[in-house]
Scaffold this active site. Structure first.
Site, PDB file in Angstrom:
ATOM      1  N   GLU A   8       3.390   9.816   7.763  1.00 10.30           N
ATOM      2  CA  GLU A   8       2.213  10.615   7.394  1.00 10.30           C
ATOM      3  C   GLU A   8       1.615  11.336   8.596  1.00 10.30           C
ATOM      4  N   GLY A   9       2.503  11.798   9.493  1.00  8.75           N
ATOM      5  CA  GLY A   9       2.051  12.472  10.702  1.00  8.75           C
ATOM      6  C   GLY A   9       1.899  11.440  11.801  1.00  8.75           C
ATOM      7  N   CYS A  64      -0.453  17.370  -0.226  1.00  5.94           N
ATOM      8  CA  CYS A  64      -0.252  15.995  -0.726  1.00  5.94           C
ATOM      9  C   CYS A  64      -0.437  14.986   0.410  1.00  5.94           C
ATOM     10  N   PRO A  72      16.627  14.311   8.347  1.00  6.52           N
ATOM     11  CA  PRO A  72      17.082  13.645   9.572  1.00  6.52           C
ATOM     12  C   PRO A  72      16.657  14.401  10.838  1.00  6.52           C
ATOM     13  N   TRP A  86      14.246   8.622   5.349  1.00  2.83           N
ATOM     14  CA  TRP A  86      13.083   7.735   5.450  1.00  2.83           C
ATOM     15  C   TRP A  86      12.164   7.877   4.241  1.00  2.83           C
ATOM     16  N   GLY A 146      -1.383 -17.447  20.396  1.00  3.20           N
ATOM     17  CA  GLY A 146      -0.326 -17.891  21.292  1.00  3.20           C
ATOM     18  C   GLY A 146       1.027 -17.752  20.620  1.00  3.20           C
ATOM     19  N   ARG A 173       0.837  -1.211   0.000  1.00  2.00           N
ATOM     20  CA  ARG A 173       0.000   0.000   0.000  1.00  2.00           C
ATOM     21  C   ARG A 173       0.869   1.256   0.000  1.00  2.00           C
TER      22      ARG A 173
HETATM   23  P1  TGC Z   1       0.959  25.523   9.816  1.00  2.00           P
HETATM   24  O1  TGC Z   1       1.423  26.916  10.205  1.00  2.00           O
HETATM   25  O2  TGC Z   1      -0.161  24.907  10.554  1.00  2.00           O
HETATM   26  O3  TGC Z   1       0.624  25.500   8.255  1.00  2.00           O
HETATM   27  C1  TGC Z   1       1.534  25.967   7.280  1.00  2.00           C
HETATM   28  C2  TGC Z   1       0.733  26.157   6.003  1.00  2.00           C
HETATM   29  O4  TGC Z   1       0.226  24.885   5.571  1.00  2.00           O
HETATM   30  C3  TGC Z   1      -1.226  24.901   5.581  1.00  2.00           C
HETATM   31  N1  TGC Z   1      -1.647  23.585   6.083  1.00  2.00           N
HETATM   32  C4  TGC Z   1      -2.168  22.661   5.286  1.00  2.00           C
HETATM   33  N2  TGC Z   1      -2.489  22.686   3.980  1.00  2.00           N
HETATM   34  C5  TGC Z   1      -3.007  21.572   3.449  1.00  2.00           C
HETATM   35  N3  TGC Z   1      -3.214  20.456   4.172  1.00  2.00           N
HETATM   36  C6  TGC Z   1      -2.911  20.386   5.482  1.00  2.00           C
HETATM   37  N4  TGC Z   1      -3.105  19.245   6.174  1.00  2.00           N
HETATM   38  C7  TGC Z   1      -2.362  21.519   6.101  1.00  2.00           C
HETATM   39  N5  TGC Z   1      -1.939  21.809   7.370  1.00  2.00           N
HETATM   40  C8  TGC Z   1      -1.515  23.074   7.339  1.00  2.00           C
HETATM   41  C9  TGC Z   1      -1.588  26.047   6.494  1.00  2.00           C
HETATM   42  O5  TGC Z   1      -2.875  26.541   6.176  1.00  2.00           O
HETATM   43  C10 TGC Z   1      -0.504  27.043   6.181  1.00  2.00           C
HETATM   44  O6  TGC Z   1      -0.782  27.614   4.910  1.00  2.00           O
HETATM   45  P2  TGC Z   1      -0.314  29.129   4.550  1.00  2.00           P
HETATM   46  O7  TGC Z   1      -0.874  29.350   3.188  1.00  2.00           O
HETATM   47  O8  TGC Z   1      -0.918  29.975   5.619  1.00  2.00           O
HETATM   48  O9  TGC Z   1       1.167  29.121   4.596  1.00  2.00           O
HETATM   49  O10 TGC Z   1       2.244  24.607   9.853  1.00  2.00           O
HETATM   50  P3  TGC Z   1       3.125  24.094  11.061  1.00  2.00           P
HETATM   51  O11 TGC Z   1       4.558  24.332  10.705  1.00  2.00           O
HETATM   52  O12 TGC Z   1       2.602  24.651  12.356  1.00  2.00           O
HETATM   53  O13 TGC Z   1       2.900  22.513  11.022  1.00  2.00           O
HETATM   54  C11 TGC Z   1       1.680  21.930  11.199  1.00  2.00           C
HETATM   55  C12 TGC Z   1       1.844  20.390  11.255  1.00  2.00           C
HETATM   56  C13 TGC Z   1       2.651  19.977  12.481  1.00  2.00           C
HETATM   57  C14 TGC Z   1       0.445  19.832  11.373  1.00  2.00           C
HETATM   58  C15 TGC Z   1       2.533  19.871   9.963  1.00  2.00           C
HETATM   59  O14 TGC Z   1       3.848  20.301   9.895  1.00  2.00           O
HETATM   60  C16 TGC Z   1       2.516  18.365   9.876  1.00  2.00           C
HETATM   61  O15 TGC Z   1       1.521  17.795   9.415  1.00  2.00           O
HETATM   62  N6  TGC Z   1       3.600  17.660  10.292  1.00  2.00           N
HETATM   63  C17 TGC Z   1       3.734  16.223  10.075  1.00  2.00           C
HETATM   64  C18 TGC Z   1       4.665  15.973   8.922  1.00  2.00           C
HETATM   65  C19 TGC Z   1       4.304  14.723   8.143  1.00  2.00           C
HETATM   66  O16 TGC Z   1       3.207  14.216   8.198  1.00  2.00           O
HETATM   67  N7  TGC Z   1       5.224  14.249   7.342  1.00  2.00           N
HETATM   68  C20 TGC Z   1       4.944  13.181   6.456  1.00  2.00           C
HETATM   69  C21 TGC Z   1       6.030  13.027   5.425  1.00  2.00           C
HETATM   70  S1  TGC Z   1       5.585  12.021   4.044  1.00  2.00           S
HETATM   71  C22 TGC Z   1       5.447  10.478   4.649  1.00  2.00           C
HETATM   72  O17 TGC Z   1       5.504  10.216   5.797  1.00  2.00           O
HETATM   73  C23 TGC Z   1       5.202   9.441   3.616  1.00  2.00           C
HETATM   74  S2  TGC Z   1       5.075   7.858   4.242  1.00  2.00           S
HETATM   75  C24 TGC Z   1       4.165   7.272   2.963  1.00  2.00           C
HETATM   76  C25 TGC Z   1       4.092   5.830   2.830  1.00  2.00           C
HETATM   77  O18 TGC Z   1       5.139   5.124   2.731  1.00  2.00           O
HETATM   78  O19 TGC Z   1       2.934   5.366   2.737  1.00  2.00           O
HETATM   79  P1  FAD Z   2      10.037  13.184  15.224  1.00  2.00           P
HETATM   80  O1  FAD Z   2       9.409  14.323  14.531  1.00  2.00           O
HETATM   81  O2  FAD Z   2      11.453  13.345  15.709  1.00  2.00           O
HETATM   82  O3  FAD Z   2       9.115  12.764  16.445  1.00  2.00           O
HETATM   83  C1  FAD Z   2       9.596  11.998  17.557  1.00  2.00           C
HETATM   84  C2  FAD Z   2       8.469  11.917  18.587  1.00  2.00           C
HETATM   85  O4  FAD Z   2       8.147  13.241  19.016  1.00  2.00           O
HETATM   86  C3  FAD Z   2       7.171  11.347  18.013  1.00  2.00           C
HETATM   87  O5  FAD Z   2       6.521  10.568  18.987  1.00  2.00           O
HETATM   88  C4  FAD Z   2       6.357  12.588  17.732  1.00  2.00           C
HETATM   89  O6  FAD Z   2       4.964  12.370  17.703  1.00  2.00           O
HETATM   90  C5  FAD Z   2       6.747  13.442  18.912  1.00  2.00           C
HETATM   91  N1  FAD Z   2       6.453  14.848  18.676  1.00  2.00           N
HETATM   92  C6  FAD Z   2       6.751  15.610  17.596  1.00  2.00           C
HETATM   93  N2  FAD Z   2       6.284  16.860  17.745  1.00  2.00           N
HETATM   94  C7  FAD Z   2       5.665  16.880  18.944  1.00  2.00           C
HETATM   95  C8  FAD Z   2       4.988  17.893  19.686  1.00  2.00           C
HETATM   96  N3  FAD Z   2       4.827  19.115  19.183  1.00  2.00           N
HETATM   97  N4  FAD Z   2       4.488  17.570  20.883  1.00  2.00           N
HETATM   98  C9  FAD Z   2       4.645  16.327  21.407  1.00  2.00           C
HETATM   99  N5  FAD Z   2       5.278  15.322  20.762  1.00  2.00           N
HETATM  100  C10 FAD Z   2       5.778  15.613  19.551  1.00  2.00           C
HETATM  101  N6  FAD Z   2       8.841  10.903   4.900  1.00  2.00           N
HETATM  102  C11 FAD Z   2       8.799  11.450   3.656  1.00  2.00           C
HETATM  103  O7  FAD Z   2       8.962  12.654   3.479  1.00  2.00           O
HETATM  104  N7  FAD Z   2       8.585  10.663   2.566  1.00  2.00           N
HETATM  105  C12 FAD Z   2       8.412   9.316   2.658  1.00  2.00           C
HETATM  106  O8  FAD Z   2       8.209   8.639   1.646  1.00  2.00           O
HETATM  107  C13 FAD Z   2       8.466   8.722   3.959  1.00  2.00           C
HETATM  108  N8  FAD Z   2       8.365   7.368   4.102  1.00  2.00           N
HETATM  109  C14 FAD Z   2       8.536   6.800   5.334  1.00  2.00           C
HETATM  110  C15 FAD Z   2       8.598   5.408   5.469  1.00  2.00           C
HETATM  111  C16 FAD Z   2       8.798   4.822   6.695  1.00  2.00           C
HETATM  112  C17 FAD Z   2       8.892   3.344   6.824  1.00  2.00           C
HETATM  113  C18 FAD Z   2       8.916   5.641   7.854  1.00  2.00           C
HETATM  114  C19 FAD Z   2       9.093   5.020   9.227  1.00  2.00           C
HETATM  115  C20 FAD Z   2       8.881   7.015   7.754  1.00  2.00           C
HETATM  116  C21 FAD Z   2       8.719   7.606   6.480  1.00  2.00           C
HETATM  117  N9  FAD Z   2       8.753   9.002   6.331  1.00  2.00           N
HETATM  118  C22 FAD Z   2       8.691   9.571   5.072  1.00  2.00           C
HETATM  119  C23 FAD Z   2       9.071   9.850   7.469  1.00  2.00           C
HETATM  120  C24 FAD Z   2       7.903  10.118   8.393  1.00  2.00           C
HETATM  121  O9  FAD Z   2       6.986  11.010   7.823  1.00  2.00           O
HETATM  122  C25 FAD Z   2       8.460  10.686   9.701  1.00  2.00           C
HETATM  123  O10 FAD Z   2       9.136   9.637  10.350  1.00  2.00           O
HETATM  124  C26 FAD Z   2       7.390  11.275  10.602  1.00  2.00           C
HETATM  125  O11 FAD Z   2       6.852  12.444  10.042  1.00  2.00           O
HETATM  126  C27 FAD Z   2       7.933  11.595  12.011  1.00  2.00           C
HETATM  127  O12 FAD Z   2       9.143  12.269  11.955  1.00  2.00           O
HETATM  128  P2  FAD Z   2      10.406  11.750  12.828  1.00  2.00           P
HETATM  129  O13 FAD Z   2      10.594  10.306  12.549  1.00  2.00           O
HETATM  130  O14 FAD Z   2      11.533  12.667  12.535  1.00  2.00           O
HETATM  131  O15 FAD Z   2       9.951  11.880  14.320  1.00  2.00           O
END
Ligand code: TGC
Ligand code: FAD
Length: 389
Positions: A368-369, A243, A139, A167, A344, A95
């Site tokens: 993905e958060g 995205c 990182p 990652w 078990g 997936r």
């Molecule tokens: P913040 O000040 O809240 O927002 C900055 C700008 O972004 C807009 N915004 C969004 N827009 C679209 N969708 C959303 N979900 C949005 N959330 C916020 C917001 O309106 C603002 O826009 P503008 O025009 O005013 O600049 O941003 P913040 O720096 O306080 O961060 C908010 C937070 C913590 C929720 C965000 O940074 C976050 O979601 N962090 C988690 C990062 C994450 O999920 N990374 C994933 C990486 S990719 C991945 O993991 C792929 S794994 C895939 C796989 O293998 O299946």
């Molecule tokens: P950190 O941000 O260092 O977080 C560490 C801990 O702190 C977590 O428990 C977190 O919830 C907690 N924390 C963070 N902020 C707060 C807060 N404000 N208050 C309290 N607790 C907090 N990323 C991509 O861009 N593209 C990909 O394709 C992708 N694929 C991935 C595939 C795998 C298998 C994995 C494991 C990860 C992948 N990621 C990818 C990265 C993934 O999105 C990050 O691992 C994730 O967003 C968390 O970041 P981090 O690992 O640096 O943890």
């Protein structure tokens, strides 16, 4: 009495259209034929035939399937979710391959790219001839991508990109990387062919979760791309976050698939396993476990379908996506762990899929958060107070 499958208990099929059910069944058959027989070994070896799989998934029509045009299937969002469910019932890694391709890399190009980007990349990515990855996490900046250190600077009409991403799913097998970088102005996205000089994607090893998935580091050392490589419609963090909404939506469905597989495995095992001279399934404690798991599974499925309906009506908000991702992954992990107890010792064996799903779901809970980030998103929604920093 003939047993009822956990999701059949609530008759969730009744709220799906015939087309949605048909797509779900087609993907399920694909998983039965091409994933289930092999995935245990891929997981053990931490190696997947990514190219071959991408081509098969492209023929199946699931890559970027909810996008319109550019040789994408153009299905409903709900149908895409159901495909994610069936793929993740096979393995979260499969997936993931599809999520990153369709919801992250293709969606970034589809939503934010130029017409040239779309024409060049989307048809070959939909067919699985080209694989994409999405480089946001670094990182030192995962949950807080706003702090990213990867930099893009202008040099004449070109951009020079320097930095590291961590990652990154599909990284080492990708033909194209969507890379997010800070500029003098705002965060921007770049479409970087992975054979560009200065781009490297070493694979990460020693993962104890999501082993049937390629995870990599991206190293960008003076990567020079033309001005046209920048995604013109994405400026600021909202570009990549838009995205993530797509991929998180798919995960809300996918987690249900992993949980369903675990519960069905546990029920089948309990019906066969004799303990103290009776089937394990005939004990009240076991049935209480199954009943409780089926409640959470059914509720998670209804949440996913509700999100699908909202998305198909263009009404889905990011906070609602956080609700689905947080709830469904958390409950899927709980179901995987409880299902494991029913088997078990056999529950820890690769003979059964449960431990593999449980281990995978640890990644799904984080990427993905993280669950904490989604709690904070929902907390902000409920209180009006952002508590991220
Ligand atoms: P913040 O000040 O809240 O927002 C900055 C700008 O972004 C807009 N915004 C969004 N827009 C679209 N969708 C959303 N979900 C949005 N959330 C916020 C917001 O309106 C603002 O826009 P503008 O025009 O005013 O600049 O941003 P913040 O720096 O306080 O961060 C908010 C937070 C913590 C929720 C965000 O940074 C976050 O979601 N962090 C988690 C990062 C994450 O999920 N990374 C994933 C990486 S990719 C991945 O993991 C792929 S794994 C895939 C796989 O293998 O299946
Ligand atoms: P950190 O941000 O260092 O977080 C560490 C801990 O702190 C977590 O428990 C977190 O919830 C907690 N924390 C963070 N902020 C707060 C807060 N404000 N208050 C309290 N607790 C907090 N990323 C991509 O861009 N593209 C990909 O394709 C992708 N694929 C991935 C595939 C795998 C298998 C994995 C494991 C990860 C992948 N990621 C990818 C990265 C993934 O999105 C990050 O691992 C994730 O967003 C968390 O970041 P981090 O690992 O640096 O943890």
């Amino acid at each position: 009495m003939t047993p009822t499958a956990p999701l059949a208990l609530l008759a969730v099929d009744h709220v799906l259209s015939e087309e949605e059910r048909s797509i779900q069944q087609t993907v399920r058959r694909f998983v039965d034929e091409h994933v289930r027989p092999e995935v245990g070994q891929w997981y053990e070896d931490a190696r997947i035939p990514a190219r071959e799989l991408a081509l098969q998934l492209g023929s199946l029509g699931v890559l970027g399937m909810h996008l319109q045009g550019y040789e994408c299937a153009g299905t409903s969002a709900t149908a895409y979710g159901l495909a994610c469910l069936e793929l993740e019932a096979g393995d979260s890694g499969i997936r993931s391959l599809v999520s990153v391709q369709g919801s992250l890399a293709m969606y970034a190009i589809w939503k934010h790219g130029s017409e040239e980007h779309k024409q060049e990349w989307l048809p070959q990515m939909a067919a699985g001839r080209a694989i994409g990855c999405f480089g946001l996490t670094e990182p030192d900046f995962g949950s807080n991508p706003a702090g990213m250190r990867t930099r893009a600077r202008r040099d004449g009409s070109d951009w020079i990109i320097n930095g590291r991403k961590m990652w990154i799913t599909n990284g080492s097998v990708a033909d194209v990387a969507v890379v997010w970088a800070q500029t003098d102005d705002r965060i921007r996205g770049y479409v970087v062919p992975t054979d560009t000089p200065g781009f490297e994607a070493p694979e990460l090893h020693n993962k104890l979760s999501l082993r049937a998935s390629v995870t990599s580091e991206l190293v960008l050392d003076n990567v020079r791309v033309p001005a046209s490589a920048m995604l013109p419609e994405a400026a600021g963090l909202s570009g990549p976050l838009s995205c993530l909404n797509e991929a998180r939506f798919g995960i809300a469905f996918g987690a249900v698939g992993a949980a369903r597989e675990c519960l069905e495995t546990a029920v089948a095992y309990a019906r066969e396993r004799s303990i103290f001279d009776r089937p394990l399934a005939s004990y009240q404690l076991t049935q209480a476990k199954f009943a409780d798991m089926s409640l959470e599974l059914g509720k998670a499925m209804l949440v996913a379908i509700h999100l699908g309906r909202l998305k198909d009506e263009g009404e889905l908000t990011p906070d609602q996506v956080s609700f689905g991702k947080l709830n469904n992954v958390r409950e899927a992990i709980a179901i995987a762990r409880e299902s494991r107890t029913v088997l078990g010792a056999a529950g820890i064996s690769g003979e059964y899929p449960i431990m593999r799903h449980a281990n995978n779901l640890e990644s799904v809970l984080t990427y993905e958060g993280t669950s904490e980030i989604h709690q904070l998103v929902i907390g902000r929604s409920l209180t009006g107070e952002p508590a991220f920093r």
